[in-house]
Design a protein around this motif. Sequence first.
Motif, PDB file in Angstrom:
ATOM      1  N   VAL A  25      86.197  58.309 -40.705  1.00  0.00           N
ATOM      2  CA  VAL A  25      86.887  58.652 -39.491  1.00  0.00           C
ATOM      3  C   VAL A  25      86.134  58.234 -38.256  1.00  0.00           C
ATOM      4  CG1 VAL A  25      88.016  60.467 -37.984  1.00  0.00           C
ATOM      5  CG2 VAL A  25      88.078  60.731 -40.321  1.00  0.00           C
ATOM      6  N   PRO A  26      86.661  57.109 -37.702  1.00  0.00           N
ATOM      7  CA  PRO A  26      85.799  56.322 -36.410  1.00  0.00           C
ATOM      8  C   PRO A  26      85.265  57.256 -35.378  1.00  0.00           C
ATOM      9  CG  PRO A  26      87.725  55.118 -37.052  1.00  0.00           C
ATOM     10  CD  PRO A  26      87.763  56.395 -37.893  1.00  0.00           C
ATOM     11  N   GLU A  27      86.218  58.452 -35.040  1.00  0.00           N
ATOM     12  CA  GLU A  27      85.805  59.316 -33.854  1.00  0.00           C
ATOM     13  C   GLU A  27      84.747  60.160 -34.521  1.00  0.00           C
ATOM     14  OE1 GLU A  27      88.608  63.120 -33.374  1.00  0.00           O
ATOM     15  OE2 GLU A  27      89.691  61.471 -34.505  1.00  0.00           O
ATOM     16  N   PHE A  28      84.672  60.689 -35.726  1.00  0.00           N
ATOM     17  CA  PHE A  28      83.278  61.209 -36.144  1.00  0.00           C
ATOM     18  C   PHE A  28      82.014  60.469 -36.125  1.00  0.00           C
ATOM     19  CE2 PHE A  28      86.625  63.818 -38.571  1.00  0.00           C
ATOM     20  CZ  PHE A  28      86.997  64.568 -37.475  1.00  0.00           C
ATOM     21  N   VAL A  29      82.197  59.258 -36.593  1.00  0.00           N
ATOM     22  CA  VAL A  29      81.107  58.232 -36.401  1.00  0.00           C
ATOM     23  C   VAL A  29      80.294  58.276 -35.086  1.00  0.00           C
ATOM     24  CG1 VAL A  29      80.075  55.909 -37.068  1.00  0.00           C
ATOM     25  CG2 VAL A  29      81.801  57.016 -38.484  1.00  0.00           C
ATOM     26  N   LYS A  30      81.409  57.978 -34.313  1.00  0.00           N
ATOM     27  CA  LYS A  30      81.188  57.803 -32.861  1.00  0.00           C
ATOM     28  C   LYS A  30      80.351  59.000 -32.128  1.00  0.00           C
ATOM     29  CE  LYS A  30      83.263  56.600 -28.369  1.00  0.00           C
ATOM     30  NZ  LYS A  30      82.423  57.733 -27.538  1.00  0.00           N
ATOM     31  N   MET A  31      80.851  60.159 -32.570  1.00  0.00           N
ATOM     32  CA  MET A  31      80.082  61.302 -32.262  1.00  0.00           C
ATOM     33  C   MET A  31      78.550  61.368 -32.544  1.00  0.00           C
ATOM     34  SD  MET A  31      82.786  64.410 -33.522  1.00  0.00           S
ATOM     35  CE  MET A  31      81.420  65.620 -33.662  1.00  0.00           C
ATOM     36  N   TYR A  32      78.261  60.854 -33.914  1.00  0.00           N
ATOM     37  CA  TYR A  32      76.912  60.836 -34.216  1.00  0.00           C
ATOM     38  C   TYR A  32      76.259  59.662 -33.300  1.00  0.00           C
ATOM     39  CZ  TYR A  32      76.999  63.818 -38.339  1.00  0.00           C
ATOM     40  OH  TYR A  32      77.088  64.903 -39.103  1.00  0.00           O
ATOM     41  N   HIS A  33      76.847  58.604 -33.139  1.00  0.00           N
ATOM     42  CA  HIS A  33      76.197  57.416 -32.459  1.00  0.00           C
ATOM     43  C   HIS A  33      75.853  57.660 -30.776  1.00  0.00           C
ATOM     44  CE1 HIS A  33      77.956  54.004 -35.358  1.00  0.00           C
ATOM     45  NE2 HIS A  33      77.124  55.049 -35.928  1.00  0.00           N
ATOM     46  N   ASP A  34      76.948  58.676 -30.351  1.00  0.00           N
ATOM     47  CA  ASP A  34      76.921  59.120 -28.964  1.00  0.00           C
ATOM     48  C   ASP A  34      75.622  59.989 -28.755  1.00  0.00           C
ATOM     49  OD1 ASP A  34      79.153  57.454 -28.059  1.00  0.00           O
ATOM     50  OD2 ASP A  34      80.431  59.228 -28.207  1.00  0.00           O
ATOM     51  N   GLY A  35      75.361  60.641 -29.765  1.00  0.00           N
ATOM     52  CA  GLY A  35      74.025  61.537 -29.935  1.00  0.00           C
ATOM     53  C   GLY A  35      72.818  60.746 -30.298  1.00  0.00           C
ATOM     54  N   GLY A  36      72.938  59.459 -30.324  1.00  0.00           N
ATOM     55  CA  GLY A  36      71.707  58.681 -30.624  1.00  0.00           C
ATOM     56  C   GLY A  36      71.221  58.306 -31.953  1.00  0.00           C
ATOM     57  N   THR A  37      72.059  59.147 -32.999  1.00  0.00           N
ATOM     58  CA  THR A  37      71.808  58.849 -34.586  1.00  0.00           C
ATOM     59  C   THR A  37      72.747  57.997 -35.174  1.00  0.00           C
ATOM     60  OG1 THR A  37      73.002  60.790 -35.157  1.00  0.00           O
ATOM     61  CG2 THR A  37      70.693  61.121 -34.251  1.00  0.00           C
ATOM     62  N   PHE A  38      72.378  57.124 -36.297  1.00  0.00           N
ATOM     63  CA  PHE A  38      73.369  56.457 -36.800  1.00  0.00           C
ATOM     64  C   PHE A  38      73.207  56.780 -38.322  1.00  0.00           C
ATOM     65  CE2 PHE A  38      71.929  54.767 -32.975  1.00  0.00           C
ATOM     66  CZ  PHE A  38      73.031  53.952 -32.191  1.00  0.00           C
ATOM     67  N   PRO A  39      73.605  57.899 -38.759  1.00  0.00           N
ATOM     68  CA  PRO A  39      73.594  58.369 -40.158  1.00  0.00           C
ATOM     69  C   PRO A  39      74.495  57.411 -41.166  1.00  0.00           C
ATOM     70  CG  PRO A  39      74.766  59.952 -39.182  1.00  0.00           C
ATOM     71  CD  PRO A  39      74.210  59.024 -38.117  1.00  0.00           C
ATOM     72  N   ASP A  40      75.631  56.838 -40.564  1.00  0.00           N
ATOM     73  CA  ASP A  40      76.579  56.199 -41.482  1.00  0.00           C
ATOM     74  C   ASP A  40      75.736  54.877 -41.840  1.00  0.00           C
ATOM     75  OD1 ASP A  40      76.738  55.560 -38.404  1.00  0.00           O
ATOM     76  OD2 ASP A  40      78.020  53.908 -38.874  1.00  0.00           O
ATOM     77  N   GLU A  41      74.597  54.383 -41.359  1.00  0.00           N
ATOM     78  CA  GLU A  41      73.894  52.970 -41.883  1.00  0.00           C
ATOM     79  C   GLU A  41      72.945  53.301 -42.682  1.00  0.00           C
ATOM     80  OE1 GLU A  41      72.541  51.233 -38.034  1.00  0.00           O
ATOM     81  OE2 GLU A  41      74.566  51.261 -37.284  1.00  0.00           O
ATOM     82  N   ASP A  42      72.705  55.085 -43.027  1.00  0.00           N
ATOM     83  CA  ASP A  42      71.620  55.114 -43.958  1.00  0.00           C
ATOM     84  C   ASP A  42      72.340  55.803 -45.282  1.00  0.00           C
ATOM     85  OD1 ASP A  42      69.624  56.321 -45.446  1.00  0.00           O
ATOM     86  OD2 ASP A  42      69.186  57.961 -43.959  1.00  0.00           O
ATOM     87  N   PRO A  43      72.328  55.022 -46.338  1.00  0.00           N
ATOM     88  CA  PRO A  43      72.926  55.361 -47.423  1.00  0.00           C
ATOM     89  C   PRO A  43      72.470  56.827 -48.238  1.00  0.00           C
ATOM     90  CG  PRO A  43      71.696  53.490 -47.897  1.00  0.00           C
ATOM     91  CD  PRO A  43      71.615  53.563 -46.528  1.00  0.00           C
ATOM     92  N   GLY A  44      71.098  57.145 -47.849  1.00  0.00           N
ATOM     93  CA  GLY A  44      70.597  58.136 -48.199  1.00  0.00           C
ATOM     94  C   GLY A  44      70.945  59.428 -47.635  1.00  0.00           C
ATOM     95  N   PHE A  45      71.537  59.409 -46.373  1.00  0.00           N
ATOM     96  CA  PHE A  45      71.926  60.478 -45.748  1.00  0.00           C
ATOM     97  C   PHE A  45      73.047  61.158 -46.229  1.00  0.00           C
ATOM     98  CE2 PHE A  45      74.526  62.309 -42.403  1.00  0.00           C
ATOM     99  CZ  PHE A  45      73.885  63.157 -41.610  1.00  0.00           C
ATOM    100  N   PRO A  46      72.999  62.680 -46.049  1.00  0.00           N
ATOM    101  CA  PRO A  46      71.721  63.471 -45.639  1.00  0.00           C
ATOM    102  C   PRO A  46      70.892  63.947 -46.732  1.00  0.00           C
ATOM    103  CG  PRO A  46      73.691  64.759 -46.112  1.00  0.00           C
ATOM    104  CD  PRO A  46      73.955  63.461 -46.399  1.00  0.00           C
TER     105      PRO A  46
END
Length: 226
Positions: A185-206
Motif C-alpha cells: 500500500v503506497p500510502e503506508f510506505v510513504k508514512m515510513y518514508h516521511d518519518g525518515g525510515t525506509f524499511p521497505d528497502e530492507d528485506p530483513g525488516f523487521p
Amino acid sequence: MTDLPVGYIGITQMRQALEDAGWAADQIHDVREFTRETLRDELDWLAEHADGDDVALLYVAAHGRYLRDMVAWNDFFAADWAAIPSSRRLLVIDSCQAANYTGAATGDPQPYVSIAAVAGDEYGWSGLEEEGLPIIGGVFTHYFAAAFEDPEADTDGDGFVSAQEAALMAEGQQRAYMHEVVFAVPEFVKMYHDGGTFPDEDPGFPHVVVDDAVGAPLYLALDAYP
C-alpha cells in the motif's frame, strides 16, 4: 496503555494462549491502561508470588515513546525485573523500538528470555480496522500467540512449542506480512518514508530480537515441565 487505537487485542490474544497452555485465570493479570505505578505494582506481585521454577511472563503492548517518556522504563525496569526469583522469566514487548526496552534486562545474572517485536531502531505495525488489512492490532503479537498452537513451530519435534520457537516463526511471518501486505500500500510506505525510515528497502525488516539467557526451551505449556 491508554490510547492504543486497537483496544486490548494483544493481551486478549496472549491471555488465550496462556489459558490454552493450562494457566489458571487468576494467575493472569490484565493491566489495561497501565501507568508506571500500576506496572511496577505488577512486577512487585510477580516478585512476591513467583517461585524459582514458575514461568513468569510479562507482556507489554504500548507505544515505544510511552515507555520511554511517560513510564520512564529504563529508570526502574532492570531492578524490578531482577527481583523476580523465577529462573523461567519471559519478557515480551510489542512496541516501536521494542529492543530498546527489552535491552534494559541485559546483564541480569539470573536466567530469562526477552523477545522484542522489532529492533531498537525499527518501527512496528499495529493494524487498524479502517485500513482494511487482515491483521488488527500488533502484527508480531498476532503471530506469536498463534504459534503456540502451530505444530510447524515445533522445530525440535519435542511436542511443545517454546517461546523461542514461537518467536522464530512469528519473525518470519511478521516480515512477510510487512513486505507483502503493508508495503503493498503506497500510502503506508510513504508514512515510513516521511518519518525518515525506509524499511521497505530492507528485506530483513523487521528484526525480532531475542535475548536467551536460559539456554533451554522456555515453554508456556505447563505440562511441558515434569
